[in-house]
Design a protein around this motif. Structure first.
Motif, PDB file in Angstrom:
ATOM      1  N   PRO A 179      34.531  42.559  37.245  1.00 12.30           N
ATOM      2  CA  PRO A 179      34.192  41.627  38.327  1.00 12.30           C
ATOM      3  C   PRO A 179      34.987  41.911  39.607  1.00 12.30           C
ATOM      4  O   PRO A 179      36.173  42.214  39.563  1.00 12.30           O
ATOM      5  N   TYR A 180      34.302  41.803  40.737  1.00 10.96           N
ATOM      6  CA  TYR A 180      34.906  41.976  42.067  1.00 10.96           C
ATOM      7  C   TYR A 180      34.530  40.762  42.905  1.00 10.96           C
ATOM      8  O   TYR A 180      33.437  40.216  42.768  1.00 10.96           O
ATOM      9  N   ILE A 181      35.427  40.340  43.779  1.00  8.40           N
ATOM     10  CA  ILE A 181      35.192  39.158  44.603  1.00  8.40           C
ATOM     11  C   ILE A 181      34.941  39.561  46.049  1.00  8.40           C
ATOM     12  O   ILE A 181      35.581  40.474  46.566  1.00  8.40           O
ATOM     13  N   ASN A 182      33.993  38.900  46.685  1.00  8.01           N
ATOM     14  CA  ASN A 182      33.734  39.100  48.111  1.00  8.01           C
ATOM     15  C   ASN A 182      34.714  38.218  48.876  1.00  8.01           C
ATOM     16  O   ASN A 182      34.524  37.010  48.967  1.00  8.01           O
ATOM     17  N   ASN A 183      35.770  38.831  49.384  1.00  8.10           N
ATOM     18  CA  ASN A 183      36.861  38.083  50.020  1.00  8.10           C
ATOM     19  C   ASN A 183      36.927  38.264  51.532  1.00  8.10           C
ATOM     20  O   ASN A 183      37.871  37.832  52.172  1.00  8.10           O
TER      21      ASN A 183
ATOM     22  N   PRO B  24      39.260  43.817  43.112  1.00 10.16           N
ATOM     23  CA  PRO B  24      39.005  43.394  41.729  1.00 10.16           C
ATOM     24  C   PRO B  24      39.569  41.997  41.470  1.00 10.16           C
ATOM     25  O   PRO B  24      40.430  41.516  42.192  1.00 10.16           O
ATOM     26  N   VAL B  25      39.051  41.360  40.431  1.00 12.98           N
ATOM     27  CA  VAL B  25      39.510  40.022  40.056  1.00 12.98           C
ATOM     28  C   VAL B  25      40.627  40.123  39.027  1.00 12.98           C
ATOM     29  O   VAL B  25      41.566  39.341  39.040  1.00 12.98           O
ATOM     30  N   ARG B  26      40.551  41.104  38.139  1.00 19.53           N
ATOM     31  CA  ARG B  26      41.525  41.235  37.051  1.00 19.53           C
ATOM     32  C   ARG B  26      42.529  42.346  37.330  1.00 19.53           C
ATOM     33  O   ARG B  26      42.195  43.397  37.859  1.00 19.53           O
ATOM     34  N   ALA B  27      43.769  42.110  36.906  1.00 15.57           N
ATOM     35  CA  ALA B  27      44.864  43.045  37.171  1.00 15.57           C
ATOM     36  C   ALA B  27      44.653  44.416  36.527  1.00 15.57           C
ATOM     37  O   ALA B  27      45.110  45.425  37.062  1.00 15.57           O
ATOM     38  N   GLU B  28      43.981  44.480  35.402  1.00 17.83           N
ATOM     39  CA  GLU B  28      43.810  45.777  34.739  1.00 17.83           C
ATOM     40  C   GLU B  28      42.890  46.718  35.520  1.00 17.83           C
ATOM     41  O   GLU B  28      42.737  47.876  35.168  1.00 17.83           O
ATOM     42  N   HIS B  29      42.302  46.239  36.607  1.00 22.40           N
ATOM     43  CA  HIS B  29      41.419  47.070  37.421  1.00 22.40           C
ATOM     44  C   HIS B  29      42.095  47.504  38.717  1.00 22.40           C
ATOM     45  O   HIS B  29      41.473  47.565  39.764  1.00 22.40           O
ATOM     46  N   ARG B  30      43.374  47.807  38.633  1.00 18.11           N
ATOM     47  CA  ARG B  30      44.156  48.360  39.747  1.00 18.11           C
ATOM     48  C   ARG B  30      44.145  47.472  40.991  1.00 18.11           C
ATOM     49  O   ARG B  30      43.432  47.720  41.940  1.00 18.11           O
ATOM     50  N   CYS B  31      44.971  46.458  40.988  1.00 22.43           N
ATOM     51  CA  CYS B  31      45.101  45.607  42.163  1.00 22.43           C
ATOM     52  C   CYS B  31      46.575  45.261  42.358  1.00 22.43           C
ATOM     53  O   CYS B  31      47.402  45.505  41.491  1.00 22.43           O
TER      54      CYS B  31
END
Length: 144
Positions: A46-50, A108-115
């Motif tokens: 999941p990715y957020i439109n920020n 990304p929304v989750r930390a495991e997706h490189r953020c």
């Protein structure tokens, strides 16, 4: 809602005959799931439109009325993994990702997706730090 007009997202769809059709959807997408069609994303993540680009359409007709009338309100929702140097300093923080460029990775929304990891306690600790931004563009319109 702006000036009693709902926000709309404009989309272009190519028809089987090759003609591009412009359509509008009420509101804007809050995010999306990563896929090969979105470069730099993890599949199904999941990715957020920020970041919101607010496009305000206005009409002027000096012979009929004074000033301008808002006649349209479009929103382009984007996902941007904002970056900044050092510690967060509130409104004094200078984002390295503004102005936006097309090569910026999505948020990304989750930390495991490189953020960038969120600091502090609470249920969101260890998750992604998300910075919300917006920009406003004014466009004159022939619509009355």
């Amino acid at each position: 809602i702006m000036d009693n007009l709902p926000a709309a997202t404009r989309t272009l769809t190519e028809q089987p005959d090759g003609i591009a059709l412009t359509t509008y959807e009420r509101g804007y997408p809050l995010g999306f799931l990563g896929s090969p069609e979105f470069p730099g994303t993890f599949p199904s993540a999941p990715y957020i439109n920020n970041h919101l680009r607010l496009i305000i359409k206005y009409h002027q007709e000096p012979d009929l009325f004074q000033g301008s009338r808002i006649v349209g309100f479009e929103v382009e929702a984007l996902s941007v993994a904002h970056r900044y140097e050092g510690e967060w300093r509130g409104v004094a923080t200078k984002l390295a990702t503004v102005p936006l460029s097309p090569d910026l990775p999505p948020q990304p929304v989750r930390a495991e997706h490189r953020c960038r990891r969120r600091q502090g306690g609470g249920s969101a600790a260890g998750g992604c730090e998300v910075i919300f931004t917006y920009e406003v563009t004014w466009e004159e319109s022939p619509v009355r």
